[in-house]
Design an enzyme around this catalytic site. Structure first.
Site, PDB file in Angstrom:
ATOM      1  N   CYS A  95       0.803  -1.233   0.000  1.00 16.21           N
ATOM      2  CA  CYS A  95       0.000   0.000   0.000  1.00 16.21           C
ATOM      3  C   CYS A  95       0.833   1.278   0.000  1.00 16.21           C
ATOM      4  O   CYS A  95       0.601   2.164  -0.837  1.00 16.21           O
ATOM      5  CB  CYS A  95      -0.983   0.025   1.150  1.00 16.21           C
ATOM      6  SG  CYS A  95      -1.336  -1.555   1.906  1.00 16.21           S
TER       7      CYS A  95
ATOM      8  N   ARG B 195       6.583 -11.237   5.485  1.00 18.23           N
ATOM      9  CA  ARG B 195       5.975 -11.093   6.806  1.00 18.23           C
ATOM     10  C   ARG B 195       6.553 -12.143   7.731  1.00 18.23           C
ATOM     11  O   ARG B 195       6.725 -13.296   7.345  1.00 18.23           O
ATOM     12  CB  ARG B 195       4.458 -11.261   6.721  1.00 18.23           C
ATOM     13  CG  ARG B 195       3.814 -10.149   5.920  1.00 18.23           C
ATOM     14  CD  ARG B 195       2.319 -10.275   5.881  1.00 18.23           C
ATOM     15  NE  ARG B 195       1.766  -9.296   4.948  1.00 18.23           N
ATOM     16  CZ  ARG B 195       0.500  -9.242   4.574  1.00 18.23           C
ATOM     17  NH1 ARG B 195      -0.350 -10.120   5.079  1.00 18.23           N
ATOM     18  NH2 ARG B 195       0.085  -8.338   3.720  1.00 18.23           N
TER      19      ARG B 195
ATOM     20  N   GLN C 177       1.495 -10.887  -3.486  1.00 16.71           N
ATOM     21  CA  GLN C 177       0.083 -10.515  -3.494  1.00 16.71           C
ATOM     22  C   GLN C 177      -0.284  -9.993  -4.870  1.00 16.71           C
ATOM     23  O   GLN C 177       0.485  -9.240  -5.462  1.00 16.71           O
ATOM     24  CB  GLN C 177      -0.162  -9.379  -2.497  1.00 16.71           C
ATOM     25  CG  GLN C 177      -0.283  -9.825  -1.067  1.00 16.71           C
ATOM     26  CD  GLN C 177      -0.655  -8.652  -0.191  1.00 16.71           C
ATOM     27  OE1 GLN C 177      -0.050  -7.586  -0.268  1.00 16.71           O
ATOM     28  NE2 GLN C 177      -1.654  -8.836   0.638  1.00 16.71           N
TER      29      GLN C 177
ATOM     30  N   ASP D  57      -1.962  -7.462  -5.672  1.00 23.45           N
ATOM     31  CA  ASP D  57      -2.454  -6.372  -4.843  1.00 23.45           C
ATOM     32  C   ASP D  57      -2.864  -5.200  -5.721  1.00 23.45           C
ATOM     33  O   ASP D  57      -2.181  -4.890  -6.698  1.00 23.45           O
ATOM     34  CB  ASP D  57      -1.298  -5.936  -3.921  1.00 23.45           C
ATOM     35  CG  ASP D  57      -1.793  -5.292  -2.661  1.00 23.45           C
ATOM     36  OD1 ASP D  57      -3.011  -5.157  -2.500  1.00 23.45           O
ATOM     37  OD2 ASP D  57      -0.931  -4.924  -1.831  1.00 23.45           O
TER      38      ASP D  57
ATOM     39  N   HIS E  71      -4.706  -1.072  -5.421  1.00 26.75           N
ATOM     40  CA  HIS E  71      -5.281  -0.005  -4.605  1.00 26.75           C
ATOM     41  C   HIS E  71      -6.039   0.934  -5.509  1.00 26.75           C
ATOM     42  O   HIS E  71      -5.532   1.347  -6.546  1.00 26.75           O
ATOM     43  CB  HIS E  71      -4.178   0.702  -3.816  1.00 26.75           C
ATOM     44  CG  HIS E  71      -3.548  -0.204  -2.810  1.00 26.75           C
ATOM     45  ND1 HIS E  71      -2.432  -0.954  -3.092  1.00 26.75           N
ATOM     46  CD2 HIS E  71      -3.913  -0.528  -1.551  1.00 26.75           C
ATOM     47  CE1 HIS E  71      -2.130  -1.698  -2.045  1.00 26.75           C
ATOM     48  NE2 HIS E  71      -3.017  -1.462  -1.090  1.00 26.75           N
TER      49      HIS E  71
ATOM     50  N   LYS F 258     -14.948  -4.441   5.129  1.00 25.37           N
ATOM     51  CA  LYS F 258     -14.398  -5.240   4.031  1.00 25.37           C
ATOM     52  C   LYS F 258     -15.351  -6.340   3.605  1.00 25.37           C
ATOM     53  O   LYS F 258     -16.247  -6.731   4.353  1.00 25.37           O
ATOM     54  CB  LYS F 258     -13.060  -5.845   4.447  1.00 25.37           C
ATOM     55  CG  LYS F 258     -13.172  -6.778   5.626  1.00 25.37           C
ATOM     56  CD  LYS F 258     -11.874  -7.499   5.924  1.00 25.37           C
ATOM     57  CE  LYS F 258     -12.032  -8.402   7.140  1.00 25.37           C
ATOM     58  NZ  LYS F 258     -10.992  -9.367   7.320  1.00 25.37           N
TER      59      LYS F 258
ATOM     60  N   HIS G  96      -8.274  -1.346  -0.786  1.00 28.79           N
ATOM     61  CA  HIS G  96      -7.250  -2.374  -1.022  1.00 28.79           C
ATOM     62  C   HIS G  96      -8.004  -3.589  -1.532  1.00 28.79           C
ATOM     63  O   HIS G  96      -9.014  -3.966  -0.955  1.00 28.79           O
ATOM     64  CB  HIS G  96      -6.584  -2.864   0.258  1.00 28.79           C
ATOM     65  CG  HIS G  96      -6.079  -1.810   1.177  1.00 28.79           C
ATOM     66  ND1 HIS G  96      -4.753  -1.636   1.424  1.00 28.79           N
ATOM     67  CD2 HIS G  96      -6.711  -0.912   1.951  1.00 28.79           C
ATOM     68  CE1 HIS G  96      -4.589  -0.679   2.311  1.00 28.79           C
ATOM     69  NE2 HIS G  96      -5.761  -0.217   2.652  1.00 28.79           N
TER      70      HIS G  96
HETATM   71 ZN   LIG Z   1      -3.117  -2.425   0.645  1.00 32.48          ZN
END
Ligand SMILES: [Zn+2]
Ligand SMILES: [Zn+2]
Length: 731
Positions: free
Chosen positions: A422, A451, A469, A471, A473, A557, A603
């Site tokens: 992010c 992580r 990910q 991912d 945004h 979410k 996200h």
């Molecule tokens: Zn994010």
């Protein structure tokens, strides 16, 4: 209060109601010499007619909306029988939700209600609680009969089976000391202490003895004993674990609750099935060692595992299911099919993608990138390691640092590996001024994140320390939220369907307005965001479950849980709102009004983690990937040396059509070559001899259907190219 009219009720119940509800709830019959409601009714020891008038019926609300007016003391079993004896026969326990706990708390009866609640482990008397079918009802309540089909019933039969196991163990090995025997997801266990470890023969004997206990069909009945007395007896008998549990879970002056079946008595809160005969199918599965209270200085216990069901058919299906799960284990298939590895020398939770696994990953990633571009996303790349200062601004240093790798010191500053993408995407957004005309901005990245997971918690591809990910945004105005969410849901559906998952479940996690301090962002933002998510799901016609209080602190979410071929649920895709990061990074856009506004941020990850999604794919397909994802789509088997030239020609033509092909040119028997391709779960195996070479044909074997005979090569190419194009699971 209740609308239903209160009708008169028989005298005898009044006597029961007034006289037998003395002291604690559970031993009320026993104290008055009445073992059951029936016997109580037969022995009217009640004299004072004036109190008849003050006794009451209670209203029992059933799930279909019907309200039964019954005398207090009626049991759920009585109610089940009054509906139908067949319902009574399949009922296991009942769920009670008191109607008017607040009103009742002013009266004396509270004592009984709360002691009931404590007995059954429900601390809050107003909360729903599960009770035995023989529990007398004492107040107005909602009542749902839990039958053998209900998952809650399965836990009850398994815990009851644990009592049956302990009964059997004490009959066979009377010197054994008892721990406890809870139900688990897969069955139950009971902890025992005995100097001599159980042998496999002992376990078989225990299982046989359990069958006897079940055949005796002993009723599970509740009993109570003053705490002091119970503790003294346990101590005298050297039952150190029971002494511990009673001391821990009851208080000075309590009546301690027990369940008895036959001669066996156990300290327990229940509930239980009505009798041991209701445990219809049981199996002792394995034995493990466990230290008492998890402390290796304590005696070692023997934890005997088992499982139980309401029918032998269900038990057989359970073991077949476990076998199927074991066969599909992605760690096993990952090795067999040479897809990936995790290497001790490099560290736990870090994945090495081998050529075949890497090919599938490339196909997944290519598909995802093309789809993102087609849906109006811009692809970006951000660094893996960034200054610590950035993680302070983003707040990760505070609330997420436990999951981050420790900082590394370079000559100019400290740096940290990224646990999330992010902040990187935010920096790209912030790098140039934005107006409302630029929004929505959608950045997508297949971003590698790291992580920290505690050592020992990693699990194949499913729980790792480094992963990718998919991912994205989305930065948008509040009025664009709903359409953006609909687009995300649509995208998520396409991902799941394309990769072969027909079914999924959706959860909407919202805030708990009563717990305001836990959540960042204004009330207005939360209401707008939750409303948009709800409307988006409704517009898409997707059924969903709302889970209050489960939102992240930064916003509500939507989670998608896919259902795999074995019916297992996997949490992968997620769409999350964020009011926190736009504020922390002071994100802006210039609105139509010429003023500066803060955009809303979404996200979203659809594979979730590429590694995890791959793990789920392996298990879902048991390694037999659909043609479009198979790392090698066609295996070529020349029958003998002289067919190699033709095989190479076929390879060339297939590759020109975009197929992934391998020739087995070894000097091996044809059947051995076919078997090896089959073991690799290769979708097509083409066999070539004189006949095929002459006719420019191939003899086709498919993974699912076996030998299909010879067809012209051109026909094979047309058909397989079509299957790839449509991402079909057919062959
Ligand atoms: Zn994010
Ligand atoms: Zn129990």
């Amino acid at each position: 209060m209740l609308q239903a009219e209160r009708r008169p009720f028989p005298f005898l119940f009044l006597h029961f109601q007034r006289r037998c509800r003395a002291s604690t709830a559970k031993n009320r019959y026993i104290l008055r010499g009445c073992r059951t409601l029936k016997s109580c009714l037969r022995r009217p020891h009640f004299k004072d007619k004036s109190s008849i008038m003050s006794a009451q019926t209670i209203a029992v609300h059933l799930p279909d909306g019907a309200i039964r007016e019954v005398p207090a003391g009626t049991t759920p079993l009585d109610i089940a029988n009054s509906i139908s004896p067949r319902l009574a026969a399949v009922s296991v326990i009942a769920r009670l939700t008191p109607l008017n706990t607040a009103a009742a708390s002013e009266t004396d009866e509270t004592q009984e209600i709360t002691s009931d609640a404590a007995m059954y482990g429900a601390g809050d008397a107003a909360a729903p609680r599960l009770v035995d079918l023989s529990t007398p009802l004492t107040e107005d309540t909602h009542l749902a009969l839990i039958t053998e089909r209900d998952p809650e019933a399965l836990k009850v039969v398994r815990h009851s089976a644990a009592h049956v196991m302990a009964t059997a163990v004490l009959e066979l090995f009377p010197e054994t000391k008892l721990g406890h025997g809870p139900a688990t997801d897969q069955g139950f266990f009971y902890d025992f202490y005995r100097e001599k470890p159980f042998t496999p023969d002992d376990l078989a004997a225990i299982e046989a003895k359990m069958a006897e206990v079940i055949a005796r069909d002993e009723k599970f009945v509740t009993e109570t004993q003053p705490r002091k007395q119970a503790l003294a007896e346990f101590e005298r008998e050297g039952e150190f674990m029971k002494t511990h549990f009673v001391s821990k879970f009851t208080h000075e002056g309590d009546q301690v609750g027990f369940y008895r079946n036959g001669n066996f008595v156990d300290f327990c809160r229940g509930p239980h099935v009505p009798s041991t005969g209701r445990v219809k199918a049981v199996k002792v599965t394995n034995l493990a060692g466990a230290y008492w209270l998890g402390d290796e200085k304590n005696p070692q216990l023997q934890r005997v595992y088992g499982t139980a069901f309401f029918s032998q058919k269900d038990l057989d299906a359970h073991f077949k299911h476990l076998e199927e799960i074991a066969k599909r284990d992605h760690r096993l298939l990952g090795r067999q099919l040479d897809l990936f590895s995790i290497q001790e020398v490099a560290g736990a939770g870090l994945i090495f993608w081998h050529p075949r696994g890497a090919m599938i990953r490339k196909l997944m990633e290519d598909w995802m990138k093309e789809e993102c571009i087609a849906r109006g996303y811009s692809l970006v790349y951000t660094p893996h390691v960034m200054r610590r200062e950035l993680w302070k601004i983003s707040g990760h240093e505070g609330f997420y640092h436990g999951n981050m790798y420790t900082p590394m010191e370079l000559d100019d500053a400290e740096y940290r590996l990224k646990p999330m993408n992010c902040p990187g995407h935010i920096l790209i957004y912030k790098n140039s001024p934005k107006s409302y005309r630029d929004l929505p901005v959608r950045y997508a990245e297949l971003g590698n994140v790291y992580r920290y997971e505690r050592s020992g918690t990693m699990h194949g591809l499913l729980r790792v320390r480094g992963f990718t990910q998919d991912d994205a945004h989305i930065f948008c105005t509040p009025s664009q939220i709903e359409d953006e969410v609909i687009a995300c849901i649509d995208f998520a559906e396409t991902v799941l369907k394309t990769f072969g998952f027909a079914e999924f479940k959706v959860e909407l996690s919202t805030w708990d307005p009563a717990d305001r301090k836990t959540y960042a962002g204004s009330d207005e933002n939360w209401l707008v965001a939750i409303g948009s998510l709800e409307r988006a799901l409704t517009r898409k016609g997707i059924p969903y479950k709302t889970i209050k209080g489960e939102a992240a602190f930064y916003g509500p979410k939507i989670d998608f849980k896919l259902v795999d071929v074995l019916g297992r649920l996997w949490q992968l895709s997620t769409v999350q709102f964020d009011f926190n990061l736009p504020a922390r990074f002071e994100l802006e856009y210039v609105g139509e009004d010429g003023e500066r506004h803060q955009p809303v941020m979404v996200h979203r990850a659809l594979f979730g983690s590429v590694e995890r999604f791959f793990g789920v794919l392996i298990e879902h397909y048991a390694g037999a990937f659909p043609l479009w994802l198979a790392p090698v789509q066609v295996g070529l088997v020349p029958i003998s040396e002289r067919h190699h030239d033709y095989a190479h020609q076929v390879k060339k033509e297939l590759e020109a059509a975009g197929m992934r092909v391998e020739i087995d040119g070894r000097n091996e028997k044809m059947n051995a070559k076919i078997r090896d391709f089959a073991n690799q779960k290769t979708p097509y195996i083409l066999v070539m001899g004189d006949k095929e070479a002459e006719a420019h044909a191939v003899s086709v074997r498919t993974r699912a259907k076996g030998d299909q005979g010879s067809i012209p090569l051109a026909d094979f190419i047309t058909r397989s190219a079509e299957l790839v194009k449509t991402q079909s699971t057919d062959l």
